[in-house]
Motif scaffolding. Structure first.
Motif, PDB file in Angstrom:
ATOM      1  N   TRP A  18      58.161   8.259  52.535  1.00  0.00           N
ATOM      2  CA  TRP A  18      58.275   9.657  52.938  1.00  0.00           C
ATOM      3  C   TRP A  18      58.327   9.759  54.457  1.00  0.00           C
ATOM      4  N   THR A  19      59.084  10.735  54.951  1.00  0.00           N
ATOM      5  CA  THR A  19      59.111  11.052  56.377  1.00  0.00           C
ATOM      6  C   THR A  19      58.734  12.517  56.511  1.00  0.00           C
ATOM      7  N   MET A  20      58.545  12.955  57.728  1.00  0.00           N
ATOM      8  CA  MET A  20      58.227  14.373  57.947  1.00  0.00           C
ATOM      9  C   MET A  20      59.360  15.261  57.425  1.00  0.00           C
ATOM     10  N   GLU A  21      60.579  14.736  57.451  1.00  0.00           N
ATOM     11  CA  GLU A  21      61.731  15.514  56.989  1.00  0.00           C
ATOM     12  C   GLU A  21      61.836  15.560  55.468  1.00  0.00           C
ATOM     13  N   THR A  22      61.281  14.564  54.776  1.00  0.00           N
ATOM     14  CA  THR A  22      61.437  14.511  53.319  1.00  0.00           C
ATOM     15  C   THR A  22      60.181  14.936  52.545  1.00  0.00           C
ATOM     16  N   LEU A  23      59.081  15.183  53.243  1.00  0.00           N
ATOM     17  CA  LEU A  23      57.878  15.662  52.546  1.00  0.00           C
ATOM     18  C   LEU A  23      58.115  17.064  51.989  1.00  0.00           C
ATOM     19  N   PRO A  24      57.530  17.376  50.851  1.00  0.00           N
ATOM     20  CA  PRO A  24      57.655  18.747  50.333  1.00  0.00           C
ATOM     21  C   PRO A  24      57.059  19.754  51.316  1.00  0.00           C
ATOM     22  N   ILE A  25      57.640  20.927  51.376  1.00  0.00           N
ATOM     23  CA  ILE A  25      57.135  21.984  52.246  1.00  0.00           C
ATOM     24  C   ILE A  25      55.949  22.642  51.551  1.00  0.00           C
ATOM     25  N   PRO A  26      54.784  22.725  52.226  1.00  0.00           N
ATOM     26  CA  PRO A  26      53.614  23.343  51.602  1.00  0.00           C
ATOM     27  C   PRO A  26      53.888  24.804  51.255  1.00  0.00           C
ATOM     28  N   ASP A  27      53.335  25.256  50.125  1.00  0.00           N
ATOM     29  CA  ASP A  27      53.504  26.667  49.745  1.00  0.00           C
ATOM     30  C   ASP A  27      52.323  27.520  50.203  1.00  0.00           C
TER      31      ASP A  27
END
Length: 96
Positions: free
Chosen positions: A12-21
Motif C-alpha cells: 500500500w502507498t498513501m495514494e492507494t490506501l482507502p480514504i477514511p469515511d
C-alpha cells in the motif's frame, strides 16, 4: 484519550490506501525507525511502563545508542481477550 496507529503492508502507498469515511481519521506516512522493544503479557499501569522505559534507556546507553526521551506503549489485543492475556510492547526509538 488514546492515539491509535496501524501499520499497513508495504504493497500500500498513501495514494492507494482507502480514504477514511470519518473526518477524525488522518492518514500520514511515518518514516522507518529502529526500536528497542520489551514485550510483556498482562495489563499494567504507568509505573510499570516507566520502569520498562528506564530499563530500555539504560540498555541503549550501554550499547552507545542515542534514544528519544519518550517510549511508546503498544497493545495488540482487543477487548475480547482477557486482561491478563493481552500482549503489549514498550518501544524506544534509537539510533547509532
Amino acid at each position: 484519550r488514546y492515539k491509535v496507529q496501524f501499520s499497513m503492508p508495504s504493497k500500500w502507498t498513501m495514494e492507494t490506501l482507502p480514504i477514511p469515511d470519518n473526518a477524525a481519521v488522518k492518514l500520514r506516512e511515518v518514516p522507518a525507525q529502529t526500536m528497542l522493544v520489551q514485550r510483556f503479557v498482562g495489563e499494567r499501569g504507568p509505573t510499570f511502563f516507566k520502569s520498562i522505559e528506564t530499563e530500555l534507556k539504560s540498555l541503549a546507553n550501554s550499547q552507545d545508542l542515542s534514544h528519544a526521551n519518550g517510549a511508546v506503549w503498544a497493545g495488540y489485543d482487543g477487548p475480547s481477550v482477557p486482561r491478563d492475556k493481552r500482549r503489549y510492547e514498550v518501544m524506544l526509538p534509537v539510533a547509532k
